[in-house]
Design a protein around this motif. Structure first.
Motif, PDB file in Angstrom:
ATOM      1  N   UNK A 148       7.719  -1.836 -18.652  1.00  0.00           N
ATOM      2  CA  UNK A 148       6.906  -2.114 -17.231  1.00  0.00           C
ATOM      3  C   UNK A 148       7.082  -3.382 -17.178  1.00  0.00           C
ATOM      4  N   UNK A 149       6.721  -3.991 -17.952  1.00  0.00           N
ATOM      5  CA  UNK A 149       7.575  -5.644 -18.465  1.00  0.00           C
ATOM      6  C   UNK A 149       7.860  -6.027 -17.574  1.00  0.00           C
ATOM      7  N   UNK A 150       9.188  -5.126 -17.437  1.00  0.00           N
ATOM      8  CA  UNK A 150      10.092  -5.865 -17.291  1.00  0.00           C
ATOM      9  C   UNK A 150      10.894  -5.403 -15.657  1.00  0.00           C
ATOM     10  N   UNK A 151       9.559  -4.701 -15.040  1.00  0.00           N
ATOM     11  CA  UNK A 151       9.894  -4.753 -13.905  1.00  0.00           C
ATOM     12  C   UNK A 151       9.715  -3.519 -13.242  1.00  0.00           C
ATOM     13  N   UNK A 152      10.347  -2.773 -14.255  1.00  0.00           N
ATOM     14  CA  UNK A 152      12.045  -1.915 -14.193  1.00  0.00           C
ATOM     15  C   UNK A 152      11.117   0.030 -13.558  1.00  0.00           C
ATOM     16  N   UNK A 153       9.513  -0.253 -13.648  1.00  0.00           N
ATOM     17  CA  UNK A 153       9.105   1.247 -13.795  1.00  0.00           C
ATOM     18  C   UNK A 153       7.963   0.840 -12.329  1.00  0.00           C
ATOM     19  N   UNK A 205       1.107  -1.094   0.138  1.00  0.00           N
ATOM     20  CA  UNK A 205      -0.230   0.347   0.349  1.00  0.00           C
ATOM     21  C   UNK A 205       1.134   1.406   0.314  1.00  0.00           C
ATOM     22  N   UNK A 206       2.477   1.758   0.985  1.00  0.00           N
ATOM     23  CA  UNK A 206       3.044   2.697   0.786  1.00  0.00           C
ATOM     24  C   UNK A 206       3.389   2.348  -0.714  1.00  0.00           C
ATOM     25  N   UNK A 207       3.695   2.037  -1.518  1.00  0.00           N
ATOM     26  CA  UNK A 207       4.064   1.707  -2.585  1.00  0.00           C
ATOM     27  C   UNK A 207       5.133   1.217  -2.858  1.00  0.00           C
ATOM     28  N   UNK A 208       5.957   0.485  -2.008  1.00  0.00           N
ATOM     29  CA  UNK A 208       7.270   0.002  -2.420  1.00  0.00           C
ATOM     30  C   UNK A 208       7.215  -1.656  -2.815  1.00  0.00           C
ATOM     31  N   UNK A 209       7.834  -2.580  -3.073  1.00  0.00           N
ATOM     32  CA  UNK A 209       7.910  -3.352  -3.772  1.00  0.00           C
ATOM     33  C   UNK A 209       7.795  -4.532  -3.208  1.00  0.00           C
ATOM     34  N   UNK A 210       7.059  -5.655  -3.188  1.00  0.00           N
ATOM     35  CA  UNK A 210       8.072  -6.498  -2.578  1.00  0.00           C
ATOM     36  C   UNK A 210       7.982  -7.888  -3.714  1.00  0.00           C
ATOM     37  N   UNK A 211       9.809  -8.450  -3.432  1.00  0.00           N
ATOM     38  CA  UNK A 211       9.767  -9.324  -4.387  1.00  0.00           C
ATOM     39  C   UNK A 211       9.138 -10.835  -4.090  1.00  0.00           C
ATOM     40  N   UNK A 212       9.173 -11.011  -5.258  1.00  0.00           N
ATOM     41  CA  UNK A 212       8.385 -13.328  -5.068  1.00  0.00           C
ATOM     42  C   UNK A 212       9.215 -13.725  -5.207  1.00  0.00           C
ATOM     43  N   UNK A 213       9.064 -14.932  -5.987  1.00  0.00           N
ATOM     44  CA  UNK A 213      10.284 -15.849  -6.159  1.00  0.00           C
ATOM     45  C   UNK A 213      10.526 -15.366  -7.278  1.00  0.00           C
ATOM     46  N   UNK A 214      12.558 -15.723  -7.489  1.00  0.00           N
ATOM     47  CA  UNK A 214      13.590 -15.509  -8.665  1.00  0.00           C
ATOM     48  C   UNK A 214      13.637 -16.725  -9.547  1.00  0.00           C
ATOM     49  N   UNK A 215      13.036 -17.016 -10.883  1.00  0.00           N
ATOM     50  CA  UNK A 215      13.030 -18.028 -11.589  1.00  0.00           C
ATOM     51  C   UNK A 215      14.900 -18.426 -12.024  1.00  0.00           C
ATOM     52  N   UNK A 275      10.662   2.172   2.185  1.00  0.00           N
ATOM     53  CA  UNK A 275       9.296   3.214   1.013  1.00  0.00           C
ATOM     54  C   UNK A 275      10.121   4.784   1.829  1.00  0.00           C
ATOM     55  N   UNK A 276      11.119   4.949   2.814  1.00  0.00           N
ATOM     56  CA  UNK A 276      11.912   6.216   2.614  1.00  0.00           C
ATOM     57  C   UNK A 276      12.453   6.786   1.383  1.00  0.00           C
TER      58      UNK A 276
END
Lengths: 465, 283, 408
Positions: free
Chosen positions: C101-106, A93-103, C301-302
């Motif tokens: 976007x598809x590569x998750x870079x943005x 929700x705060x806009x950060x990303x959580x990465x999952x598995x990395x194939x 977040x920071x």
């Protein structure tokens, strides 16, 4: 028929050996002392107790290291090996990303873990054999080799192990493992739409291979593949043999009796080997552009009206690439031929001359057969090198021109390797790049096998000595 | 008869002179281009050969303040030197082991390496990149990273060197062993001095390769311009639209790369010939 | 399945974004490193502006910012190859948006920031930064279009293509246009009224294609392209630096200083010419494109907040004007576009005149660019020399079918 039988024998032979080996593990255990039995669990235990500290510590360290790797690190990846990961990334929700598995890492480290497990089993087996041998020696009343002797042997009888340890490790990590990884990638859908860390990729079986041999249909990958393959073979043939004969010709010219300044001529020619290709070839490529030096001067002098489409016409481009490659290739062959031509006994030519043979006849009857005989293996390696001659194509014209008849960004002068490169860099289409890589391997392997069967001298390695 | 011979020689000379002109012409052009001023004249491609005014602007640019050219040059020098040193050691080790010692799995090892060598090098680029990244050897660490990659797999290039070792009679080894020398002593004290030409050849070839490495080097440097080598940095001047009018600077930079490499090559040409000739015969 | 779940998550985010404004309080921005990739020519400029930003925001001083000169093309390629290793902020040309976007870079831009982007920039620019309903980047320029640079001593009248070619041919000089690029090719096809656009979702997937190249309009444009390629004066290219015999070139503002160097006092520029097919005149069209500044998805977040603030600053009115003054980049910011100096710029006004005829560039799959190069190369290498209308139509149909097939 005979070959089939032989390979059948090999397989049954392997299983017989395996059965015997497993039986041997059992008898080593039942017949062994408690020190040997200890080694089944703690590798090197027996050796340590017998005072062979060097060996013992080596085995123990290997066991600890490998187990730590497998359970502390590798298992996290290996457990997902069959799915290549299921948990995608998500935004919080705060806009950060959580990465999952990395194939990517699941596949890479999964493979590495499998290999380490196999290595662990092999080391374990080696450790048992070492215990059994020690026990036998002791039973026969002989002394075990001392630690000092063990260590010293690494510089003497076992010097090969010292010499090869690091090179083997390097080749394993930076050549073998990546190749195995990429072979696996050919069976996945790893491409621009499935790119870690944002996306997962999965196993897809033989789909990519089906794609590359299917002529027509969506994308027409097959048609393009065969066009590129054919040109790759044609190119390698001309690049190898034109360079070979013309290089030899130049060498004969320079070596001709009475020609002065031999060294100067040679030095001028080898400039193209000495100057880095990214400077020289890049410039030569530009010289033949539609507005390049060659066209400009031809127009200026009134020889042509309109620029010659050197790089944009497929046929011209292909011919020009072969011709420019002579500029790089002739000096190389000239150097080789110069040395070899001097080895031909002069009296052979003398007697031929007395028999009234002219220059051409002498070349056909003496020089050429000798050269072909001596440089057979070179022709093979040079042909294979040309199949993968990335620099010449890429620096001159990047495989242009493309065409509506070809797909996947391939151009008419693209070799399989330059196409592979474009797929990796421009399209991040790793799955198809992997498939093309495997195809290059197959082509190389088939050609090598065929030629090896024609060249008995290559097979007989000890014969040279 | 004599006249015919002289005519033959004249034709030979004419052919040789023609060949020499063709061979040297591009280099001659390159030098001329590098003396064209990018300020007074134009720094891009032009369709005439001789600059209207000769100047050293392009060379000055390479060394002016803020230019990273010397940095890139140093990077390449470091990569080339260290690679040459380590790669030669690796090749000697592997060649000696394969030439002189007979151990279980030797044949199999050579076959496996042969098979691995049949895969194109670019295939594994993405995997190598991530492996290096795990070791922290990309971007800022690209220089050691490239050295590692160059050296790690160099063991597979043992053919030429092993072929040469094979020609040194084994009876020499046996005699030394009877005198009590260990394998290691034999390698260092006897084989290496005897194999000097091939060792110089190996070092020369491995020294020259990094100067032309722009594909993998740019991958590993990954946009970190301090880690570029000359080839990576300069091919951008020609291939990307961000650098307009850098062509003469490319020529100047290229010539400064070519000069030392060419001189070194010419000095060691004798060994190079020995190496390629030996390699050609042994395959 | 997974994709769907993710788009729902993204949609949820969009709504969440409305009330979760910059929720990070001044103290806990944390510390770390922020890496920026910009084009070589604005590296020094960016360094300066970043320093000003850090001075104005002492609460973000925990972050060290480094900039690297990485061209827009390389930046996109690198980001796609390895998101983790790439920069936190990077400039790129909009045609890469969907791939990135598809590569998750943005990272998606939400809430206040999204509103700010939409309000501050011209409509085309904010549309160029949008995929589906989500904004993914901060527009930097609206000048990524092309027009004509020419040598006025050679080209007397730049208003028709035929006239320009005749002048060039007579002078033995070249007319340069990169017709084997999907970007420049549209100058012909859009001129005759063809359409080519794609619809995307916010994952960077292409969902539908609107294309009508296989039509009488497409045929007219295609014929002109072929005719152009057969001219003696024609050269394929769009880089002044590589144009060795140039009297006229279709190129963009980024080459304006090189063009001034090349043409000297004969430097001139104009909107693209018209061309005539079978008695009808068409005004050459093309893409109006944009340069964007992207922020990489962050786990902290920071850091995300600092990156967003920095990106906002670097793409704001003040900095856009400064960037125009220093490097001639035409602003996308509405207020900056009204600046007097910007309005008076020769190259930019040629572009502005041309922009009236162009189509704002949307998103195109990578395969489209490859395919367009193939089409252009086929034209240049003479595959269609003397081909009948039916053959040409078949080629266009093939092109169109492939374009459609790229949208799954």
């Amino acid at each position: 028929m005979g070959e089939k039988k032989a390979s059948g024998n090999k397989i049954t032979g392997f299983f017989k050996w395996l059965a015997a080996d497993i039986a041997d593990i059992g008898t080593t255990f039942t017949d062994g002392s408690w020190k040997t039995k200890l080694s089944y669990l703690i590798m090197g235990g027996g050796q340590l107790l017998r005072g062979q500290y060097a060996r013992g510590i080596a085995f123990l360290a290997l066991e600890c290291g490998m187990l730590w790797f497998i359970f502390g690190f590798g298992m996290n990846y290996l457990k997902d090996f069959l799915t290549l990961g299921t948990k995608g990334r998500g935004f919080n929700p705060d806009g950060t990303i959580s990465y999952g598995d990395n194939s990517f890492f699941i596949l890479l480290y999964g493979l590495l873990t499998i290999i380490v497990i196999i290595a662990l089993i092999l080391v374990w087996r080696l450790n048992l054999r070492d215990n059994r041998n020690s026990e036998r020696l002791l039973k026969e009343g002989k002394h075990l080799p001392s630690n000092r002797k063990d260590l010293h042997s690494l510089l003497d009888q076992n010097f090969d192990k010292t010499l090869l340890a690091l090179p083997l490790l390097g080749i394993f990590v930076f050549t073998a493992l990546p190749i195995i990884f990429m072979i696996c990638v050919a069976f996945t859908n790893y491409d621009f739409n499935h790119q870690p860390p944002a996306q997962l990729f999965q196993w897809v079986g033989l789909e990519n291979f089906r794609n590359i041999v299917t002529v027509g249909g969506k994308g027409n990958f097959g048609g393009t593949f065969f066009t590129v393959l054919l040109w790759t073979l044609v190119w390698a043939f001309f690049a190898t043999f034109l360079n070979y004969f013309l290089g030899m010709g130049v060498a004969i010219l320079i070596n001709k009796k009475g020609v002065k300044l031999k060294k100067l001529w040679r030095t001028i020619l080898v400039m193209t080997i000495a100057v880095p290709q990214f400077v020289s070839l890049l410039y030569v490529g530009k010289m033949f552009a539609s507005d390049g030096l060659v066209n400009s001067y031809l127009i200026k002098w009134g020889i042509i009206e309109k620029a010659i489409p050197f790089w944009t016409n497929p046929t011209y481009a292909r011919i020009l690439i072969i011709v420019i490659n002579l500029w790089i290739g002739i000096p190389y062959m000239m150097l080789i031929a110069t040395g070899l031509l001097m080895n031909i006994p002069a009296d052979l030519y003398e007697s031929a001359r007395i028999d009234g043979a002219n220059q051409f006849q002498m070349f056909m009857k003496i020089t050429l057969p000798y050269m072909l005989f001596v440089t057979g293996p070179f022709l093979l390696t040079s042909f294979i090198g040309n199949l993968n001659n990335f620099n010449v194509i890429f620096l001159l014209n990047q495989g242009q021109p493309q065409s509506m008849k070809l797909t996947g960004g391939a151009g008419y002068t693209d070799l399989l390797v330059t196409w592979l490169y474009k797929m990796t860099i421009n399209d991040t289409n790793y799955k198809m790049a992997a498939v093309i890589g495997i195809m290059v391997f197959l082509v190389t392997a088939v050609i090598s096998l065929v030629v090896y069967n024609f060249l008995p001298s290559v097979k007989d390695e000890e014969g040279f000595q | 008869m004599k006249a015919k011979k002289r005519a033959g020689l004249t034709v030979t000379y004419i052919v040789l002179i023609l060949i020499s002109i063709i061979w040297l012409f591009p280099f001659f052009c390159l030098v001329l281009q590098s003396f064209r001023s990018y300020q007074g004249e134009f720094g891009g491609m032009v369709n005439y050969l001789v600059p209207k005014k000769f100047s050293l602007d392009s060379y000055k640019f390479l060394f002016q303040e803020g230019s990273q050219y010397t940095r890139w040059y140093t990077n390449t020098l470091i990569i080339a030197f260290v690679t040459a040193l380590l790669q030669t050691i690796v090749v000697i080790c592997v060649s000696y082991a394969l030439s002189r010692m007979r151990f279980a799995g030797r044949r199999a090892l050579m076959n496996v390496w042969l098979v691995l060598g049949m895969f194109p090098g670019f295939l594994t680029m993405i995997c190598l990149y991530f492996l290096l990244k795990q070791l922290g050897l990309t971007q800022a660490g690209a220089v050691p990273g490239l050295i590692l990659i160059n050296v790690a797999s160099s063991g597979m290039g043992y053919y030429v060197c092993k072929g040469y070792f094979d020609t040194i009679p084994k009876s020499l080894d046996e005699a030394a062993r009877i005198d009590g020398a260990s394998r290691a002593q034999i390698l260092v004290q006897m084989i290496i001095p005897l194999a000097k030409p091939i060792i110089i050849y190996t070092a020369l070839v491995s020294f020259m390769a990094p100067w032309c490495d722009y594909i993998f080097a740019s991958y590993v440097a990954f946009g970190h311009s301090d880690s570029y080598n000359v080839a990576v940095a300069m091919q951008r001047w020609v291939w990307t639209n961000d650098y307009q009018g850098y062509f003469t600077r490319f020529c100047a930079g290229g010539i400064l790369v070519a000069i030392p490499v060419t001189i070194l090559f010419m000095c060691l040409q004798k060994y190079y010939v020995e190496g390629v000739t030996g390699g050609a015969v042994k395959g | 399945m997974k994709r769907k779940a993710l788009s729902i998550a993204l949609a949820a985010l969009l709504t969440a974004g409305c009330f979760s404004t910059v929720s990070v309080s001044a103290e806990d921005y944390g510390s770390g490193e922020i890496k920026i990739w910009v084009a070589e020519e604005v590296k020094g400029f960016t360094d300066e502006k970043v320093a000003e930003f850090m001075e104005a925001n002492p609460d973000m001083a925990g972050y060290t910012v480094t900039t690297e000169a990485v061209g827009e093309g390389d930046a996109a390629t690198n980001m796609i190859t390895d998101v983790h290793g790439g920069a936190d902020l990077f400039g790129f040309a909009q045609d890469q948006l969907a791939r990135l976007v598809s590569a998750g870079a943005l990272t998606p831009i939400m809430g206040e920031n999204a509103e700010w982007v939409a309000a501050q920039n011209d409509a085309g620019a904010s549309a160029a930064a949008t995929l589906g309903d989500m904004i993914f980047a901060y527009p930097l320029t609206s000048d990524n279009g092309y027009f004509l640079y020419y040598d006025k001593s050679v080209v007397k009248d730049p208003s028709t293509l035929e006239g320009i070619l005749a002048d060039c041919e007579a002078a033995g000089k070249g007319f340069y246009m990169e017709i084997n690029s999907g970007w420049y090719q549209t100058a012909f096809f859009f001129a005759t009224g063809c359409e080519l656009s794609y619809e995307t979702d916010e994952m960077g997937n292409f969902t539908a294609a609107n294309v009508n190249y296989a039509s009488p309009e497409g045929l007219a444009a295609f014929k002109k392209m072929i005719e152009l390629s057969e001219s003696k004066a024609f050269n394929n290219g769009s880089s002044i630096s590589n144009a060795a015999n140039c009297a006229a070139i279709v190129d963009g503002t980024w080459d304006s200083s090189a063009a001034k160097d090349l043409f000297g006092e004969n430097y001139a520029c104009a909107k693209l010419p018209t061309f005539n097919v079978d008695g009808t005149d068409y005004q050459m069209s093309g893409f109006g494109g944009f340069k964007l500044l992207g922020v990489k998805p962050q786990e902290d977040a920071g850091k995300l907040a600092v990156c967003q603030a920095l990106a906002k600053y670097l793409s704001g009115e003040e900095v856009q004007i400064a960037r125009y003054e220093g490097n001639g980049w035409g602003p996308s910011n509405l207020a900056a576009q009204q600046n007097d100096a910007v309005k008076a710029d020769e190259a930019l006004s040629a572009l502005a005149e041309q922009l009236a005829f162009t189509v704002p560039q949307g998103q195109y799959p990578n395969d489209y660019w490859t395919l367009a190069t193939s089409l252009g190369d086929s034209v240049i290498s003479g595959d269609y020399k003397g081909a009948s209308d039916d053959d040409l139509m078949a080629a266009l149909q093939d092109f169109q079918d492939q374009c459609i097939s790229f949208a799954e």
